[in-house]
Design an enzyme around this catalytic site. Structure first.
Site, PDB file in Angstrom:
ATOM      1  N   GLU B 265       0.888  -1.165   0.000  1.00  0.00           N
ATOM      2  CA  GLU B 265       0.000   0.000   0.000  1.00  0.00           C
ATOM      3  C   GLU B 265       0.920   1.207   0.000  1.00  0.00           C
ATOM      4  OE1 GLU B 265      -2.823   0.072   3.303  1.00  0.00           O
ATOM      5  OE2 GLU B 265      -2.656   2.253   3.196  1.00  0.00           O
ATOM      6  N   CYS B 302      -3.460   6.994   5.658  1.00  0.00           N
ATOM      7  CA  CYS B 302      -3.386   6.616   4.243  1.00  0.00           C
ATOM      8  C   CYS B 302      -4.618   7.100   3.503  1.00  0.00           C
ATOM      9  CB  CYS B 302      -3.316   5.105   4.099  1.00  0.00           C
ATOM     10  SG  CYS B 302      -2.012   4.361   5.064  1.00  0.00           S
TER      11      CYS B 302
END
Lengths: 515, 515
Positions: B265, B302
């Site tokens: 990620e 994130c």
């Protein structure tokens, strides 16, 4: 084929003008003679690949209609079945696989198209998951509704050895279209005319189903294949072929600014272990069975059993004798092309030159265009010590390596050194004490584990898995069976989205039972 | 911590003898002062990484016991909850995230461990599929039984911004252990003491559950991370971090002789579109909501909304005014480390220097160690024309870019230029004619689509998807939610295998209802 179905304009091969690059001709070649049959097309240059990808990309919206996708897949099956004689004739002329095999391959291919039509209609592949709101969790759970959506344009690299089932109308194309992804196929140079014919039928099926023809496009040429995997609008790729070619494309896919999934089926030894008890019980049957499996289609199956651990001693001797007898009785055959024939003969020569390796049937005997089946035999000892590495690499063609093991431990050591495989096979007998341990040794090696069978022949079924640890495949997925569709989908979750904005598959069921 | 739980012997940092390499010390640093707190460990060299991987690898057999895996996950949750004060104190000292947030993060982490214990027990993740024999198919279908098996050792690269939920005891570790895969965690240098503490608790949980402690190992150091992804016995990796670091590891994973799945990620803008109707209806609420989401945890999520398309005109002006008011009222905060603080300030300066970009709140105002939140504003026009590329890259920290669009078309053009994202959000109003089209534009951009919400806060749920097109993730999978377990499994099909040789999950149900 002057009415090229993919819109590739025919250019004269030698038409070199000012600043123009030669368009390389694509020839259909007869492997029985090595002679060119006809010029089928020209290789696509970068601009033509770009045009093909953009044309396919533009059809994504139309392919979002699941009903239309199912119709397309069934129409393609109908048209291919209706054109059976032409398709089989074209494929046989280019591959020498013979009408019996190719008629069967076509039946498998059209059944596969219909199978994926059923999968599209069923909808279970959407893998819908719904989580209801729960304020008690940390963090709180909102309304979450997940399903899978198509990735985008899929590049399909056709295989040499299955001009239908793993090529233009094959499993990658069928599963990608089923997923809702347009397809650009890079034709295999061993059967360009068959590829053009099949692409024309698929495009006709699209038109008959109310879809744009460009849901399937076809390009020819090695460089076109490289351009294809690098194209920004290509979202995933499927490949069946060699370790060298597949790895180069895998590397290109991974090196893109935006890497894409590359589902490559590269190479497989397909090891077989025969226990002492199995050999004692049915040495002759095993020898004949292995001979039939390893020489099927001139040994040009991805699942050809290419490495066999057989016991030393009398029962193993009987097995080997039956194997070599049966292989020596098979007729010489023609391989898919002369480059493959040369590689096969070189590969056998290289392996046969290793110390302690004997050749019980001389592979390669035959005429200028044919090869015969062969068996290479070695003690497992040198392998267990890390030697004879070439024997642990696939040799494409009708040859297998029989390694005679002296003990269970030696067999286990050799298994621990094998690369990844599509299949691994155990031949055992009832109440064989070695079976559980050997099965445990084999399971890490492959994606399909067989007991008392032969790996050639890959059924199209829900529970099939045709894939395995690298180099068998470059991903964890299958290229055969219902779950092959998973390769071309990605999950999307909708959070707190009003019913009318949700995809229909994610809405609450209405009173009328819709949803 | 002299009783290092991972067996890394403490060496004196300056102990350089003949031929000995300096063992680089690993310091715990206080981001509130920039000063070192204590030496926690030393960086692992290649031999130590090798030892850690081999030790973990040796536990695969023990982890095959699903019951033991569920016990391990629950025991880990219990031990972490019991050590809450120590864990939160250690994490706060190293990350400055504060006890409230970290107490919540720990609750989420232990709930996640228990959630995966339930998934292990349930067994649906094995994705069992059985095809019965059917001689009528081409080729004939034998008895095929498919299930998923663990991949092997998983390398987990811990995140900076979630010292618990995305680090040693986080989602990658929980899902990998649930899948039956031993884990080697590469600690994040921002919280090495927390990492050691959590690893010790996980290892203690293993021992309490009758499993070897080495089901979890911990290593420190940048080079150790590179060694880890290259290790032949590492079968897959999970990563949460930056585009640069994640891409380097992804490239290393792809370049291995045997490539492995790398679930990274990497970065996400998390675009938000506010329609004219939504702004007209609730400009002030939207401004305040966005301010809260983008400054949460100093903007170090994130899923921070980092790019907002807001309408030009009066309603959009009101939204922007509410946003800047709310952001200017937030307290300055400490980022995870000073390198990040520098990168944040540099990133804001670079973007603010673009022509036409205005700064409505000055980000970075604050003391030597803190930052404040900020808002950068631009017209969407230059973006639609392909300019201002830096505004379409994530700037980690409490800043967001508001692009004012003059028309639906301009908004759509800008959306078409965005890279992949974890989330994409639409703020709309009832019967908003723009909503369906904008949702269709947003869906290709992200793995999670929100309507009228904010993307920060990722619930651990079956239908969650925390992943998205590159660079949001390097694969198609999720790192949060039940399906995260799929990353660490591969399918295996058993063909024609006698009942007693099949894994129990694949056997026919007996009369007693087993199987």
């Amino acid at each position: 084929m002057s009415d090229s179905p993919t819109g590739t304009a025919f250019r004269i091969a030698n038409n070199v003008g000012e600043g123009r690059v030669v368009a390389a001709p694509v020839w259909s070649v007869d492997p029985r003679t090595g002679k060119a049959r006809e010029q089928v097309a020209v290789e696509a240059d970068a601009a033509e690949v770009d045009a093909a990808v953009r044309a396919a990309y533009a059809t994504r919206g139309a392919l979002a209609d699941r009903g239309a996708r199912a119709r397309l897949l069934r129409a393609a099956a109908e048209l291919l079945d209706a054109a059976r004689d032409r398709v089989v004739e074209a494929a046989d002329a280019e591959t020498a696989l013979g009408p019996v095999r190719l008629t069967g391959e076509l039946a498998r291919t059209t059944a596969q198209l219909r199978y994926f039509a059923g999968i599209v209609e069923d909808g279970a592949f959407l893998d819908v998951r719904i989580s209801r709101p729960d304020p008690a969790t940390t963090p709180p759970t909102p309304d979450l509704r997940r399903m899978k959506v198509p990735l985008g344009v899929v590049a399909v690299y056709a295989a040499s050895n299955f001009p239908l089932a793993f090529s233009v109308p094959g499993g990658d194309t069928a599963s990608a279209l089923a997923a809702g992804c347009p397809v650009v196929v890079k034709a295999h140079p061993d059967h360009p005319a068959t590829s053009e014919l099949c692409a024309a039928l698929l495009r006709k099926a699209a038109a008959e189903s109310g879809l744009p023809e460009d849901v399937v496009r076809l390009v020819h040429g090695f460089d076109a294949g490289t351009e294809l995997v690098r194209h920004p609008l290509v979202a995933a790729a499927g490949f069946t072929g060699s370790v060298r070619g597949g790895r180069a494309l895998f590397d290109a896919a991974a090196a893109r600014p935006v890497p894409i999934p590359f589902h490559g089926e590269l190479g497989s030894l397909n090891p077989v272990v025969i226990t002492e008890a199995a050999a004692a019980e049915r040495a002759e049957e095993l020898g004949a069975g292995l001979a039939a499996s390893m020489t099927l289609g001139q040994g040009q199956f991805c699942t050809k059993p290419g490495f066999v651990l057989a016991p030393a001693g009398e029962a193993g001797d009987r097995f080997l004798s039956a194997l070599t007898d049966a292989v020596s009785e098979t007729e010489p055959g023609v391989m898919l092309d002369h480059r493959m024939r040369d590689a096969f003969l070189d590969g056998v020569r290289e392996r046969a030159a290793l110390p302690g390796v004997t050749v019980t049937v001389t592979p390669g005997a035959g005429g200028e265009h044919t090869v015969s089946g062969g068996v290479l035999v070695t003690d497992a000892g040198p392998l267990a010590e890390g030697g004879h590495a070439a024997l642990l690499e696939e040799c494409f063609g009708p040859v297998t390596v029989v390694a005679r093991y002296a003990s269970r431990e030696e067999a286990g050591t050799v298994l621990g050194l094998l690369p990844g495989n599509l299949t691994a096979t155990l031949h055992t007998a009832d109440e064989d004490p070695e079976a559980p341990g050997l099965l445990a040794d084999l399971t890490p090696l492959a994606g399909r584990i067989l007991v008392n069978g032969w790996p050639t022949g890959v059924a199209v079924a829900d529970a099939q898995h045709h894939g395995g640890p690298y180099p068998a495949t470059t991903s964890l997925s299958t290229s055969v069976g219902g779950t092959a569709i998973e390769r071309w989908l990605r999950p999307v979750t909708y959070q707190s989205t009003p019913q009318h904005l949700l995809p229909p598959e994610l809405r609450d069921a209405t009173e009328a039972g819709e949803g």
